[in-house]
Write an enzyme that holds these catalytic residues in place. Structure first.
Site, PDB file in Angstrom:
ATOM      1  N   ASP A  99       0.945  -1.179  -0.196  1.00 43.90           N
ATOM      2  CA  ASP A  99      -0.104   0.004  -0.086  1.00 43.90           C
ATOM      3  C   ASP A  99       0.923   1.176  -0.037  1.00 43.90           C
ATOM      4  OD1 ASP A  99      -2.573   1.542   0.448  1.00 43.90           O
ATOM      5  OD2 ASP A  99      -3.357  -0.327   1.156  1.00 43.90           O
ATOM      6  N   ASP A 205      -3.145   4.554  -2.389  1.00 42.81           N
ATOM      7  CA  ASP A 205      -4.210   5.150  -1.710  1.00 42.81           C
ATOM      8  C   ASP A 205      -4.776   6.600  -2.275  1.00 42.81           C
ATOM      9  OD1 ASP A 205      -5.816   4.614   0.686  1.00 42.81           O
ATOM     10  OD2 ASP A 205      -5.005   6.614   1.513  1.00 42.81           O
ATOM     11  N   GLU A 258      -6.275   3.651  -6.227  1.00 43.18           N
ATOM     12  CA  GLU A 258      -7.526   3.856  -5.744  1.00 43.18           C
ATOM     13  C   GLU A 258      -7.936   5.128  -5.975  1.00 43.18           C
ATOM     14  OE1 GLU A 258      -9.857   3.624  -1.520  1.00 43.18           O
ATOM     15  OE2 GLU A 258      -8.175   5.023  -1.610  1.00 43.18           O
ATOM     16  N   HIS A 331     -11.504  -3.545   3.064  1.00 45.54           N
ATOM     17  CA  HIS A 331     -11.159  -3.168   4.353  1.00 45.54           C
ATOM     18  C   HIS A 331     -12.145  -1.836   4.767  1.00 45.54           C
ATOM     19  CE1 HIS A 331      -8.513  -0.476   2.291  1.00 45.54           C
ATOM     20  NE2 HIS A 331      -8.418   0.198   3.522  1.00 45.54           N
ATOM     21  N   ASP A 332     -12.737  -1.203   3.649  1.00 44.35           N
ATOM     22  CA  ASP A 332     -13.673  -0.047   3.799  1.00 44.35           C
ATOM     23  C   ASP A 332     -15.010  -0.062   3.613  1.00 44.35           C
ATOM     24  OD1 ASP A 332     -11.252   1.774   4.292  1.00 44.35           O
ATOM     25  OD2 ASP A 332     -11.034   2.100   2.083  1.00 44.35           O
TER      26      ASP A 332
HETATM   27  O1  ISL Z   1     -14.337   4.401   3.693  1.00 37.97           O
HETATM   28  C1  ISL Z   1     -14.730   5.101   2.801  1.00 37.97           C
HETATM   29  C2  ISL Z   1     -15.652   4.886   1.899  1.00 37.97           C
HETATM   30  O2  ISL Z   1     -16.675   4.207   2.519  1.00 37.97           O
HETATM   31  C3  ISL Z   1     -13.767   6.431   2.391  1.00 37.97           C
HETATM   32  O3  ISL Z   1     -14.135   7.419   3.129  1.00 37.97           O
HETATM   33  C4  ISL Z   1     -12.469   5.996   2.522  1.00 37.97           C
HETATM   34  O4  ISL Z   1     -11.765   6.745   3.267  1.00 37.97           O
HETATM   35  C5  ISL Z   1     -11.665   6.144   1.090  1.00 37.97           C
HETATM   36  O5  ISL Z   1     -12.615   5.396   0.297  1.00 37.97           O
HETATM   37  C6  ISL Z   1     -10.428   6.405   1.016  1.00 37.97           C
HETATM   38  O6  ISL Z   1      -9.912   5.023   1.470  1.00 37.97           O
HETATM   39  C7  ISL Z   1      -8.417   5.027   1.689  1.00 37.97           C
HETATM   40  O7  ISL Z   1      -8.002   5.981   2.335  1.00 37.97           O
HETATM   41  C8  ISL Z   1      -8.254   6.327   3.474  1.00 37.97           C
HETATM   42  C9  ISL Z   1      -8.178   5.187   4.575  1.00 37.97           C
HETATM   43  O8  ISL Z   1      -8.909   5.529   5.614  1.00 37.97           O
HETATM   44  C10 ISL Z   1      -8.808   3.982   3.935  1.00 37.97           C
HETATM   45  O9  ISL Z   1      -8.641   2.968   4.825  1.00 37.97           O
HETATM   46  C11 ISL Z   1      -8.203   3.778   2.525  1.00 37.97           C
HETATM   47  O10 ISL Z   1      -8.712   2.560   2.123  1.00 37.97           O
HETATM   48  C12 ISL Z   1      -7.189   7.465   4.131  1.00 37.97           C
HETATM   49  O11 ISL Z   1      -6.050   7.188   3.751  1.00 37.97           O
END
Ligand code: ISL
Ligand code: CA
Length: 574
Positions: A99, A205, A258, A331-332
């Protein structure tokens, strides 16, 4: 895009290290724990592991707040452990992608610490601005009206520097200033260093948030997240990503960006088919098909027709140029069976249905840990069971807004959408704590194990030939053997059917017809494609195809008409 690439043919398995396997009983998953499971990954048959952040971090956002990019957080192990993991994966012909979190760092990263001190070398590494107008203590108001993804203003006043800094996420995640060439150089050096360690690529990310427009203009407060129109796909995001590809990456690596707020058309700017640009993108459009205008917490029923529109748009738009990343959870996101299937009576069927869908579209499938055994959403009976910063902030804001009187009223929304749903420990067995923690199994997991672990666990699934796990295995094998799964063209069938998602995949003389019933009814669907074939179609694979009295390998029921059972999916070969 028919051009062959190793990462198009791969199946990715996503590991959330904190919740995967705890080797030393402190309740936190770790790299030695992953090492204990590399044989498991090989048995499942996956090709690539994507590891969520394991770097030094104060863990305000579970590692997405990085304090040192070149070290492993002690809770997860050591750099030696990590090197062994890479070796063990490579020894089994699996690859590893890491990541890359470079939109922001932790506020405890040395760059930020020096930046807030005003050290000239780092002063301009972040977005520092003076407050606007009058405000308490001479601080003024935040420099603009942008909001954070995690609720509240995207600016926090720092007493030491006497200015505000920008953070699109938590206040412990200050945004890096990508306009500063020194920032970009530092990031590229760090990436090169990881590539030199032997990794096979990056998952990047929120990589389309890195460019902010000159002057940081106010956003439209009536449009979703305030400011998003300025900071998503900002003016130089393409330029920075191109520069990164040119400076650091080669065609060999797998790169997964992402990107929030991109549609398929915009995606083409980032995933060039000519070998330039990123390999593929994690987008969010299909995560909106059960969500209202109010964003992720605005929970609605799944709208299958909208789902078809979104998926078809991405399949068609990236058909000749670019490539799709396929996922239903990570994971989100909540657990896929709970969200798009049924986590009660039809857990097994719907787990297989979703697997069929994931593996029969054009693109690279991503399997999130636990998905292969149909893990489900969990419960949050009281507010203090919530660990995730996003959900915790949402509950706070919801209660403050006066729209809800008590946690009890917000609870169903949290249970439907909290990211913690995906973060409960991996369920390995029916032992205490689902076999997640330590050999003694006595460490209290950092997040409680889901209470269905006695029935839903890896040991049980592997022992049962008809399980979701074995179905994944079969799909992984099929996809590896048959190019049509990977490279075949996609064509939507029965577009207006409200319950069945059906499509055809074609590669030269190979044709598949896939029918997926996304609900618990027993719909009939007309698929003329099945009757067109000279010989009667063969059922290659089906959710109800094993250990069932109907004998599984059914011929297409009557000519073009199929009758599907609840959550049934079938893959026919013509
Ligand atoms: O979780 C989300 C959608 O439900 C978003 O708000 C999410 O934070 C966004 O998709 C970005 O995600 C990534 O960056 C974030 C981190 O918290 C997430 O885990 C990651 O996947 C900030 O680094
Ligand atoms: Ca541990």
């Amino acid at each position: 895009d028919l051009e062959r690439r190793w990462w198009k043919e791969a199946v990715v398995y996503q590991i959330y290290p904190r919740s995967f396997n705890d080797s030393n009983g402190d309740g936190i998953g770790d790299i030695p724990g992953i090492l204990e499971k590399v044989d498991y990954l090989e048995a499942l048959g996956v090709d690539v592991v994507w590891l969520n952040p394991v770097y030094e971090s104060p863990m305000a956002d579970n590692g997405y707040d990085i304090a040192d990019y070149r070290s492993i957080h002690p809770e997860f192990g050591t750099m030696d452990d990590w090197e062994r993991l890479l070796e063990e994966l490579h020894a089994r012909d699996m690859r590893l992608i890491m990541d890359l979190v470079v939109n922001h760092t932790s506020d405890e990263h040395e760059w930020f610490v020096r930046s807030r001190e005003g050290d000239p070398e780092y002063a301009d590494y972040y977005y520092w601005r003076e407050g606007r107008g009058d405000g308490p203590g001479g601080k003024g108001q935040p420099p603009n009206n942008w909001n954070s993804f995690f609720e509240g203003p995207a600016w926090t006043y720092d007493d030491e520097r006497g200015e505000y800094y920008l953070h699109l996420f938590d206040e412990k995640q200050p945004d890096l200033n990508w306009r500063n060439e020194a920032v970009r150089e530092s990031v590229y050096e760090m990436m090169t260093w990881w590539l030199e360690q032997g990794i096979d690529g990056f998952r990047m990310d929120v990589i389309n948030l890195i460019s902010k427009p000159e002057g940081l203009p106010d956003g439209d407060p009536d449009e979703g997240l305030t400011g998003a129109e300025h900071f998503t796909n900002g003016p130089r995001s393409g330029q920075y990503i191109d520069e990164m590809c040119e400076r650091v990456l080669s065609e060999e690596e797998m790169t997964v960006g992402e990107m929030v707020g991109v549609d398929a058309e915009t995606a083409r700017e980032y995933v060039g088919g000519d070998g330039s640009g990123l390999s593929m993108l994690i987008h969010f459009e299909h995560m909106g098909v059960d969500t209202g205008d109010g964003g992720k917490w605005d929970v609605e029923e799944l709208d299958l027709l909208e789902f078809k529109d979104v998926i078809t748009d991405w399949q068609e738009t990236l058909a000749d140029e670019g490539w799709n990343c396929l996922y239903l959870s990570n994971h989100d996101q909540p657990r896929a069976v709970s969200r798009f299937g049924d986590d009660g009576e039809y857990r097994r069927e719907s787990g297989k249905l979703l697997a069929t869908f994931l593996f029969t579209l054009q693109g690279t499938p991503f399997v999130y840990q636990g998905q292969e055994i149909g893990m489900t959403n969990t419960t949050f009976e009281t507010r203090d069971e919530i660990r995730d910063v996003e959900a915790a902030n949402f509950v706070e804001a919801a209660l403050e807004s006066g729209e809800y009187d008590s946690y009890e009223e917000v609870r169903p929304i949290v249970e439907a959408r909290s990211r913690d749903n995906a973060r409960t420990p991996m369920q390995w067995s029916d032992e205490p704590h689902a076999g997640f923690t330590g050999e003694e199994g006595d460490g209290e997991p950092w997040l409680p194990v889901n209470d269905d672990s006695e029935a839903v666990n890896v040991a049980a699934a592997r022992a049962d030939g008809d399980s979701i796990w074995h179905y994944y295995r079969e799909l992984i094998d099929l996809r590896e053997r048959r190019d049509v799964f990977v490279y075949g063209d996609y064509e939507l069938l029965a577009p207006d059917h409200p319950e069945v998602f059906a499509y055809r995949r074609t590669l030269e003389d190979e044709t598949l017809v896939v029918a997926c019933n996304f609900f618990d009814g027993e719909p009939t669907v007309e698929l003329p494609a099945l009757a067109e074939a000279e010989e009667s179609p063969d059922l290659l694979l089906g959710t109800h195809g094993h250990g069932d009295e109907n004998g599984g390998r059914r011929r297409s029921d009557s000519g073009a008409t199929l009758e599907l059972r609840p959550y049934e999916a079938r893959v026919y070969e013509l």
